[in-house]
Design an enzyme around this catalytic site. Structure first.
Site, PDB file in Angstrom:
ATOM      1  N   ASP A 241      -2.563 -18.245  -3.737  1.00  0.00           N
ATOM      2  CA  ASP A 241      -3.349 -18.702  -4.877  1.00  0.00           C
ATOM      3  C   ASP A 241      -4.168 -19.942  -4.524  1.00  0.00           C
ATOM      4  OD1 ASP A 241      -0.807 -19.715  -4.587  1.00  0.00           O
ATOM      5  OD2 ASP A 241      -0.396 -19.940  -6.716  1.00  0.00           O
TER       6      ASP A 241
ATOM      7  N   ASP B 118     -12.597  -9.839   0.596  1.00  0.00           N
ATOM      8  CA  ASP B 118     -13.701  -9.530  -0.311  1.00  0.00           C
ATOM      9  C   ASP B 118     -14.228 -10.805  -0.971  1.00  0.00           C
ATOM     10  OD1 ASP B 118     -13.552  -6.881   0.295  1.00  0.00           O
ATOM     11  OD2 ASP B 118     -12.966  -6.197  -1.697  1.00  0.00           O
TER      12      ASP B 118
ATOM     13  N   LYS C 280       3.038 -15.891  -0.015  1.00  0.00           N
ATOM     14  CA  LYS C 280       3.522 -16.233  -1.358  1.00  0.00           C
ATOM     15  C   LYS C 280       5.041 -16.336  -1.297  1.00  0.00           C
ATOM     16  CE  LYS C 280       2.641 -17.088  -5.731  1.00  0.00           C
ATOM     17  NZ  LYS C 280       2.017 -18.367  -6.133  1.00  0.00           N
TER      18      LYS C 280
ATOM     19  N   ASP D  91      -6.794  -7.971   1.912  1.00  0.00           N
ATOM     20  CA  ASP D  91      -7.815  -7.136   1.293  1.00  0.00           C
ATOM     21  C   ASP D  91      -8.581  -7.922   0.227  1.00  0.00           C
ATOM     22  OD1 ASP D  91      -9.329  -4.954   0.641  1.00  0.00           O
ATOM     23  OD2 ASP D  91      -7.691  -3.776  -0.191  1.00  0.00           O
TER      24      ASP D  91
ATOM     25  N   TYR E 271       0.837  -1.197   0.000  1.00  0.00           N
ATOM     26  CA  TYR E 271       0.000   0.000   0.000  1.00  0.00           C
ATOM     27  C   TYR E 271       0.875   1.251   0.000  1.00  0.00           C
ATOM     28  CZ  TYR E 271      -4.131  -2.735   0.090  1.00  0.00           C
ATOM     29  OH  TYR E 271      -5.120  -3.598  -0.286  1.00  0.00           O
TER      30      TYR E 271
END
Length: 358
Positions: free
Chosen positions: A217, A245, A184, A241, A131
């Site tokens: 993933d 969602d 990851k 984030d 961010y």
């Protein structure tokens, strides 16, 4: 308890008004010592004070016990030097709201889109990662050395990783004692390696909590295929984030997804969805997300201050929402029911009065 309420933009004022009605009802029936201080931010304050976040509002948030923030239309704000401050991000930074906690669960009688039922919480680090507005002391985390080259800096620190891990494990102890770290590390070995190092250290201090790891993933796929296997999920900012969602939509609707941001001293309730300007002013918005987020804030304040009346208030609001959503006649328009924003708030207040009114 002093709660600063910031209605925001788009549908924000409508769903905030609905939330205020619920908070005022629960305050009355349970005799809470709760003061609600409504302040103007966003496009409204930009017109009157040339800034989306007036200094006096930020100071009121610093003094408050909690904050309720409605959705904001940051895409419509001018540049920061012209008053367009991202209110959500600025409050997270200024108040060090390092933990973003987003529960997702399926509900009896409501459609869900995953293959299994879901009852999980995603605990997202809130202050760094990719961010660009919150990972540099000065300037942006994105830069453009030439017109054809853009770079983005990702910051991961041991201290931030450790404290979000502690928040996740503390939550898991009160739930089903299972934490999954999402990462990851196969392609971001250094930064993800540091994050995992700190999470694993916290896991060792909680031998009574089951701990495992998933690549981001595979996690995205497993939320669709087998979400029932997860309890508390801890991850870095951007992964959290996106996954939260996804989980919210799979569990039924983003409009039902609660969210709280907290740090060592401050807590902030915030709807997980955006400001939906296309339905602004039409009494069509589902206020459930912000109402449940406010219940999460009451629960956080209750646990922080050892105040059972606040945690009871949170449970009462959640029970009223479950009852309303369980009945097709008291669902909102987006869920196939007949009720608009205001009527749904009335149904919740009526349910709270019926159960707890004197």
């Amino acid at each position: 308890m002093q709660i600063v309420v910031l209605p925001g933009d788009g549908i924000g004022p409508e769903i905030t008004a609905a939330t205020l009605r619920v908070l005022e009802t629960i305050t009355r029936v349970l005799s809470l010592d709760l003061t609600l201080d409504v302040r103007s931010i966003g496009l409204a304050s930009l017109r009157t004070e040339a800034t989306t976040l007036p200094a006096a509002v930020l100071e009121a948030c610093r003094r408050a016990d909690g904050i309720v923030l409605g959705p904001v239309s940051t895409a419509n704000y001018p540049p920061r030097n012209e008053g367009g401050i991202n209110v959500s991000a600025e409050l997270r930074i200024q108040l060090d709201l390092f933990a973003n906690v987003r529960p997702s669960r399926t509900r009896e009688g409501l459609a869900h889109w995953g293959r299994t039922p879901m009852d999980l919480v995603i605990v997202r680090e809130n202050t760094e990662g990719f961010y660009a507005d919150r990972n540099m002391h000065r300037g942006s985390g994105e830069l453009m050395p030439t017109s054809d080259l853009a770079l983005s800096i990702r910051k991961i620190s041991a201290s931030a990783s450790a404290r979000i891990a502690r928040a996740a494990f503390e939550l898991a102890v009160a739930r089903r004692r299972h934490v999954t770290a999402v990462h990851k590390a196969n392609v971001l070995g250094v930064t993800e390696g540091l994050f995992l190092r700190e999470v694993r250290a916290v896991a060792k201090a909680h031998p009574d909590v089951t701990y495992d790891e998933q690549l981001v993933d595979s996690m995205a796929a497993l939320l669709v295929r087998d979400a029932a296997r997860f309890d508390v999920v801890v991850t870095t900012n951007m992964f959290g984030d996106i996954l939260s969602d996804e989980a919210a939509e799979l569990s039924g609707s983003l409009g039902l997804a609660a969210s709280i941001n907290f740090g060592e001293r401050h807590g902030m309730a915030q709807a997980q969805h955006g400001s939906a300007p296309d339905i602004e002013g039409q009494d069509q918005a589902n206020p459930t997300s912000l109402i449940l987020s406010s219940a999460m804030l009451l629960d956080w304040l209750g646990r922080r201050h050892h105040d059972e009346t606040l945690t009871s208030a949170a449970r009462a609001i959640e029970a009223a929402v479950d009852t309303a959503l369980g009945n097709p006649s008291t669902r909102t328009l987006d869920l196939g029911g007949p009720l608009g924003t205001g009527a749904f708030a009335s149904a919740l207040c009526g349910e709270i009065d019926a159960r707890h009114g004197r």
